[in-house]
Structure formats: structure tokens, C-alpha cells
Design a protein around this motif. Structure first.
Motif, mmCIF file in Angstrom:
data_model
loop_
_atom_site.group_PDB
_atom_site.id
_atom_site.type_symbol
_atom_site.label_atom_id
_atom_site.label_comp_id
_atom_site.label_asym_id
_atom_site.label_seq_id
_atom_site.Cartn_x
_atom_site.Cartn_y
_atom_site.Cartn_z
ATOM 1 N N SER A 1 -49.378 99.376 -57.484
ATOM 2 C CA SER A 1 -49.473 97.922 -57.381
ATOM 3 C C SER A 1 -48.209 97.250 -57.896
ATOM 4 C CB SER A 1 -50.691 97.420 -58.163
ATOM 5 O OG SER A 1 -50.794 96.017 -58.105
ATOM 6 N N ALA B 1 -55.772 100.765 -52.069
ATOM 7 C CA ALA B 1 -57.037 100.643 -51.337
ATOM 8 C C ALA B 1 -58.049 101.692 -51.801
ATOM 9 C CB ALA B 1 -56.778 100.764 -49.837
ATOM 10 N N SER C 1 -58.228 103.032 -54.725
ATOM 11 C CA SER C 1 -58.704 102.655 -56.067
ATOM 12 C C SER C 1 -59.733 101.542 -55.990
ATOM 13 C CB SER C 1 -57.527 102.218 -56.942
ATOM 14 O OG SER C 1 -57.067 100.921 -56.582
ATOM 15 N N MET C 2 -59.724 100.797 -54.878
ATOM 16 C CA MET C 2 -60.690 99.733 -54.679
ATOM 17 C C MET C 2 -61.977 100.239 -54.035
ATOM 18 S SD MET C 2 -57.969 96.912 -53.186
ATOM 19 C CE MET C 2 -59.212 95.678 -52.831
#
Length: 383
Positions: free
Chosen positions: A322, A378, A380-381
Motif C-alpha cells: 500500500s 486486494a 489482504s482485503m
């Protein structure tokens, strides 16, 4: 807002480094830029300054400081001056973590004195002409033969590869397993003076001109088995351990470049006169630089937060991805807008903004592309 990430010790190091850059680098940098690499003497001077030994344990001649903050200051100061230290970043940021985590006491005793002094420069060779992000598909092999490995293959895009004295080469020592393509890769610390080791072209890049990048080839290079790093066949698992730190370094460097771009541009538009008035007096100039400064402030906050997390041992792969994605995208936008404010002069390499523009572009490619960063985030989401 008051910045709290650095202490008085850090700022004292910053002052020392800034003075060194002004005295030893800036006067000669144009010559190095045109040559496409820095002189070996610069590495020895950086060694004398203590730059290469900050994170090296005291028993091996370093300062024993387990912190990335001194490296962060180097990113800020080199960007501020519009210069680079050649392959020094790879030497410390990429190679040192592998040596400290995988090196045996005997290996560290052999390698660290030269490493810290800048007498023996290191690089790392992962990428191959046919295997970029897919490292499990590498074709370079290292066949065990008695107490040696016989190394054959080729690597490309190797930063610092022209001047390196030793290179951590990723090679396949065993065939992949049916259920695990990553098995069978090992890391070898290869002496570049060995017969059969060759440096091919020094690649002609659009940016990072003083950071030499090379193609390497290996033809029956006989590497002593005692130069194996870590365990045989487990090399791929080691490669992922340093990715978060590497990506933070790229994020920090990108933020520092953006900050430097604003600084260079503010100085330029203040001095530049058009239609009888300074470019800085135009409302468009003020608004553009204000918008750029706001983005730099945000990137600094992200980079500093990630830096604190790394030193505390809490920086996750998704956090690093990020930070890298955000800071590199910010730098791309800011530097482009700052170059525009320079007009035609911004396109000339004699101006640091032009070099920043070219240097910055690779930030969204190496260490994992922006697209790869999005995949990590993505996942990790839960997506």
C-alpha cells in the motif's frame, strides 16, 4: 505538522551526510552522469563515512543499529541534492538483509569487513531474460559437483552488476516438485572474478543513469559450496522475507523524489521571469505547487508510518504494498506537474527535475509492479 520519526542522532547523521554530498558528490555528478556509473572510490568513501555498516553488528565492524531510519535519511538527502550513490542502495538495502539472516559466522567473518569498508560491493541477481516476476520459472542452474556448484545461465536488469565484486545469484539446484514449482532454488554468493563469470552489456536506461545495470552470464562457473547462502533448495522462501523492506525503501525514495521536485520547482519559478514578472507570481503556479505540496505531505505521512512499523517489526506485506503503490503514484503525478512548471527547461537533463522525471518512472515497476501491489492489497482485503 511536527515530524517525530527522527531523533537528534538521526539529524546529526543527516547533517554529516548532506555535507559529504555537497563536498564529494555534487561537484562531480555531471561527469558521473555522462559516464553512466559512479567511481569505485565513492564506495570506499561511503564506507569510511560508516554508511555501509549502520545495520551491521558491532562484532563484524558495524554500528549494530537495527533501524531503517538512517537509510530513509539517505533517500531524502540524495533526492534533495538530485544525485545518486550508484549501486550503494542495492549493496545495503537488498543484499545486507540476506547476509545477516542467512550468513554463517564463518561467512560473515569473511565478507563483512570488505562489505562495510566498501571494498567489496555486492549485488543480487534474480531476474532472467525469460523470467521476470515469475522467479519460479528461472532457468539458471547450479549443479553440485563435489564441494562446488557448477553454475550456468544468464541474468538481466542487475543493479550494480557492472562493478559488483560478489553477487547473490538465484539458481535452480534441484528440479521443481509437481506440487511446488518454487522448490529447488538456492542462493549462491558468487565471486565475480571466477572463470566463466561474465558481465555482458551495461544496459542503457532512460533513468537512474549513475546506477549501473548489467546483463550477466555464467558458463561452468565453479562456486565453492561454502558460498551457499542458507539451505539448499529453500532459496525461494528466503526471497520473500525482504520484500516488505525493499518496497518500503522504494516508497520512501519516491516520496523523497516528490519532495525534492517541489523544492527544485519552487526555486526555479521564483527566479524565472516571464512577461516581466516571476513565474511564481502567477496564480496557476501557486495553485499547482500548493496541490503538489499537499500530496507530498500525505506521502510523507504514509512513508513515515510505514517506517515506524518496519522498525517495530509490524510492517505487513500488504502495508508495504500500500505504501509503495501510494507513494510511487504520488511521485509520478507531482514530478510531472513540476516538470510542466519548468517549461522547456524541464526537458533538459542539466536540470534536476528532468532527471527526477526519468528516475521516478521505474518506481512503479521494480520491487513489484503497481499491478502486483494492487493484487497484494486486494488479497489482504479478502477480495
Amino acid at each position: 505538522m511536527r515530524r517525530t520519526v527522527f531523533t537528534e542522532d538521526h539529524e546529526a547523521f543527516r547533517s554529516t551526510l548532506r555535507a559529504f554530498i555537497e563536498a564529494e558528490v555534487v561537484p562531480h555528478y555531471q561527469e558521473w552522469f555522462e559516464a553512466g556509473l559512479v567511481p569505485r572510490d565513492l564506495y570506499r568513501k561511503l564506507g569510511e563515512l560508516g554508511v555501509f555498516g549502520i545495520e551491521v553488528p558491532e562484532e563484524h565492524g558495524g554500528a549494530g543499529i537495527d533501524s531503517f531510519k538512517y537509510s530513509a535519511i539517505q533517500y531524502e538527502e540524495t533526492a534533495r541534492a538530485g544525485i545518486g550513490f550508484g549501486g550503494a542502495g542495492t549493496h545495503v538495502a537488498l543484499c545486507l538483509p540476506y547476509l545477516l539472516s542467512l550468513g554463517t559466522p564463518e561467512q560473515l567473518e569473511r565478507w563483512m569487513p570488505g562489505f562495510v569498508a566498501g571494498e567489496e560491493m555486492w549485488a543480487i541477481a534474480m531476474t532472467e531474460p525469460g523470467a521476470g516476476s515469475d522467479l519460479a520459472g528461472m532457468r539458471t542452474t547450479a549443479r553440485k559437483d563435489g564441494d562446488e556448484y557448477v553454475l550456468n545461465g544468464a541474468k538481466t536488469f542487475i543493479t550494480g552488476g557492472v562493478q559488483a565484486d560478489r553477487v547473490i545469484v538465484c539458481a535452480r539446484t534441484s528440479p521443481p516438485r509437481e506440487d511446488d514449482r518454487r522448490f529447488g532454488i538456492s542462493l549462491l554468493a558468487v565471486d565475480t572474478s571466477l572463470p566463466g563469470y561474465e558481465v555482458g552489456r551495461k544496459l542503457d536506461k532512460i533513468g537512474l543513469r549513475t546506477s549501473d545495470t548489467a546483463e550477466l552470464s555464467f558458463t561452468d562457473v565453479r562456486v565453492p559450496a561454502h558460498d551457499l547462502l542458507g539451505e539448499e533448495d529453500r532459496g525461494f522462501s528466503y526471497l520473500g522475507h525482504n520484500l516488505a523492506k525493499e518496497r518500503l525503501g522504494i516508497a520512501y525514495g519516491a516520496y523523497a523524489q516528490a519532495a525534492a521536485a517541489v523544492r527544485f520547482t519552487q526555486a526555479y519559478v521564483t527566479d524565472r521571469t516571464v512577461f516581466g514578472t516571476s513565474v511564481a507570481s502567477f496564480q496557476n503556479t501557486k495553485f499547482e505547487l500548493a496541490a503538489c505540496q499537499a500530496e507530498v505531505d500525505a506521502a510523507q505521512a504514509v512513508a513515515d508510518r510505514a517506517l515506524e512499523a518496519l522498525d517495530a517489526g509490524h510492517l505487513t506485506p500488504a502495508d508495504a504494498a500500500s505504501a509503495k503503490l501510494f507513494c510511487t503514484e504520488v511521485a509520478s503525478r507531482v514530478i510531472d506537474r513540476c516538470l510542466q512548471l519548468h517549461g522547456g527547461y524541464g526537458y533538459m537533463n542539466e536540470y534536476p527535475i528532468a532527471r527526477l522525471y526519468a528516475d521516478n518512472r521505474v518506481n512503479r515497476i521494480y520491487g513489484g509492479t503497481s499491478e502486483v501491489m494492487k493484487v497484494i492489497i486486494a488479497k489482504s482485503m479478502g477480495l
